[in-house]
Design a protein around this motif. Sequence first.
Motif, PDB file in Angstrom:
ATOM      1  N   ILE A  28      -6.723  -1.093  -9.092  1.00  0.00           N
ATOM      2  CA  ILE A  28      -6.807   0.657  -9.432  1.00  0.00           C
ATOM      3  C   ILE A  28      -7.521   0.467 -10.638  1.00  0.00           C
ATOM      4  O   ILE A  28      -7.559  -0.562 -11.456  1.00  0.00           O
ATOM      5  N   SER A  29      -8.709   1.262 -10.800  1.00  0.00           N
ATOM      6  CA  SER A  29      -9.340   1.537 -11.900  1.00  0.00           C
ATOM      7  C   SER A  29      -8.677   1.834 -13.133  1.00  0.00           C
ATOM      8  O   SER A  29      -7.515   2.223 -13.212  1.00  0.00           O
ATOM      9  N   ARG A  30      -9.595   2.000 -14.372  1.00  0.00           N
ATOM     10  CA  ARG A  30      -9.017   2.260 -15.592  1.00  0.00           C
ATOM     11  C   ARG A  30      -8.244   3.278 -15.721  1.00  0.00           C
ATOM     12  O   ARG A  30      -7.085   3.417 -16.206  1.00  0.00           O
ATOM     13  N   ARG A  31      -8.554   4.544 -15.048  1.00  0.00           N
ATOM     14  CA  ARG A  31      -8.247   5.922 -15.275  1.00  0.00           C
ATOM     15  C   ARG A  31      -7.241   6.166 -14.070  1.00  0.00           C
ATOM     16  O   ARG A  31      -6.790   7.329 -14.060  1.00  0.00           O
ATOM     17  N   GLY A  32      -7.165   5.050 -13.018  1.00  0.00           N
ATOM     18  CA  GLY A  32      -6.449   5.598 -11.878  1.00  0.00           C
ATOM     19  C   GLY A  32      -7.446   6.301 -10.792  1.00  0.00           C
ATOM     20  O   GLY A  32      -6.835   6.684  -9.590  1.00  0.00           O
ATOM     21  N   GLY A  33      -8.677   6.466 -10.975  1.00  0.00           N
ATOM     22  CA  GLY A  33      -9.266   7.469 -10.064  1.00  0.00           C
ATOM     23  C   GLY A  33      -9.725   6.660  -8.733  1.00  0.00           C
ATOM     24  O   GLY A  33     -10.239   7.215  -7.744  1.00  0.00           O
ATOM     25  N   SER A  34      -9.762   5.299  -8.904  1.00  0.00           N
ATOM     26  CA  SER A  34     -10.190   4.464  -7.734  1.00  0.00           C
ATOM     27  C   SER A  34      -9.125   3.598  -7.439  1.00  0.00           C
ATOM     28  O   SER A  34      -8.558   3.113  -8.345  1.00  0.00           O
ATOM     29  N   THR A  35      -8.894   3.325  -6.072  1.00  0.00           N
ATOM     30  CA  THR A  35      -7.907   2.134  -5.696  1.00  0.00           C
ATOM     31  C   THR A  35      -8.307   1.563  -4.487  1.00  0.00           C
ATOM     32  O   THR A  35      -9.228   2.422  -3.656  1.00  0.00           O
ATOM     33  N   ASN A  36      -7.715   0.444  -4.295  1.00  0.00           N
ATOM     34  CA  ASN A  36      -8.268  -0.359  -2.791  1.00  0.00           C
ATOM     35  C   ASN A  36      -6.951  -1.180  -2.331  1.00  0.00           C
ATOM     36  O   ASN A  36      -6.283  -1.500  -3.417  1.00  0.00           O
ATOM     37  N   TYR A  37      -7.140  -1.333  -1.162  1.00  0.00           N
ATOM     38  CA  TYR A  37      -5.885  -2.096  -0.529  1.00  0.00           C
ATOM     39  C   TYR A  37      -6.224  -3.119   0.483  1.00  0.00           C
ATOM     40  O   TYR A  37      -7.328  -2.852   1.123  1.00  0.00           O
ATOM     41  N   ALA A  38      -5.646  -4.192   0.328  1.00  0.00           N
ATOM     42  CA  ALA A  38      -5.715  -5.092   1.580  1.00  0.00           C
ATOM     43  C   ALA A  38      -5.512  -4.503   2.929  1.00  0.00           C
ATOM     44  O   ALA A  38      -4.413  -3.596   2.844  1.00  0.00           O
ATOM     45  N   ASP A  39      -6.211  -4.710   3.831  1.00  0.00           N
ATOM     46  CA  ASP A  39      -5.866  -4.369   5.184  1.00  0.00           C
ATOM     47  C   ASP A  39      -4.586  -4.490   5.715  1.00  0.00           C
ATOM     48  O   ASP A  39      -3.846  -3.534   6.131  1.00  0.00           O
ATOM     49  N   SER A  40      -3.786  -5.606   5.058  1.00  0.00           N
ATOM     50  CA  SER A  40      -2.485  -5.984   5.594  1.00  0.00           C
ATOM     51  C   SER A  40      -1.437  -5.209   4.841  1.00  0.00           C
ATOM     52  O   SER A  40      -0.289  -5.149   5.428  1.00  0.00           O
ATOM     53  N   VAL A  41      -1.506  -4.287   3.827  1.00  0.00           N
ATOM     54  CA  VAL A  41      -0.670  -3.559   3.094  1.00  0.00           C
ATOM     55  C   VAL A  41      -1.221  -2.029   3.347  1.00  0.00           C
ATOM     56  O   VAL A  41      -0.178  -1.159   2.849  1.00  0.00           O
ATOM     57  N   LYS A  42      -2.361  -1.816   4.014  1.00  0.00           N
ATOM     58  CA  LYS A  42      -2.845  -0.364   3.848  1.00  0.00           C
ATOM     59  C   LYS A  42      -1.883   0.474   4.454  1.00  0.00           C
ATOM     60  O   LYS A  42      -1.506   0.154   5.551  1.00  0.00           O
ATOM     61  N   GLY A  43      -1.458   1.607   3.926  1.00  0.00           N
ATOM     62  CA  GLY A  43      -0.620   2.662   4.664  1.00  0.00           C
ATOM     63  C   GLY A  43       0.769   2.163   4.219  1.00  0.00           C
ATOM     64  O   GLY A  43       1.728   3.027   4.382  1.00  0.00           O
ATOM     65  N   ARG A  44       1.044   1.152   3.557  1.00  0.00           N
ATOM     66  CA  ARG A  44       2.708   0.799   3.186  1.00  0.00           C
ATOM     67  C   ARG A  44       2.655   0.863   1.808  1.00  0.00           C
ATOM     68  O   ARG A  44       3.701   0.883   1.401  1.00  0.00           O
TER      69      ARG A  44
END
Length: 120
Positions: A49-65
Amino acid sequence: QLVESGGGLVQPGGSLRLPCAASGVTLDRYNIGWFRQTPGKEREGVSCISRRGGSTNYADSVKGRFTISRDNAKKTVYLQMNSLKPEDTAIYYCAAGNYYCSDPSEYGYWGQGTQVTVSS
């Protein structure tokens, strides 16, 4: 200093929320990553997650969970983990760094980790 908590034993399909609390670190200056590691395997990036929370990213294995969020006023980043699977079993670490979603070597501050075990 970063301190993770919230780990434990949970049944498959269950949920956990992992807080990562910062002390002595100005949290909103840093991008935050969550990583996990199991014995004999390399540390795996889970989410960031970016400094102010505006951007996030997830590994494919956990995306959606899994969902990452942060409350800079409380100096805490959270990893909400739902629909847990046995393969999510690992030690989970949070880390703070200057770059968003970067390699683990780019993170300068690490917590001690918290064990998550998913088992019936």
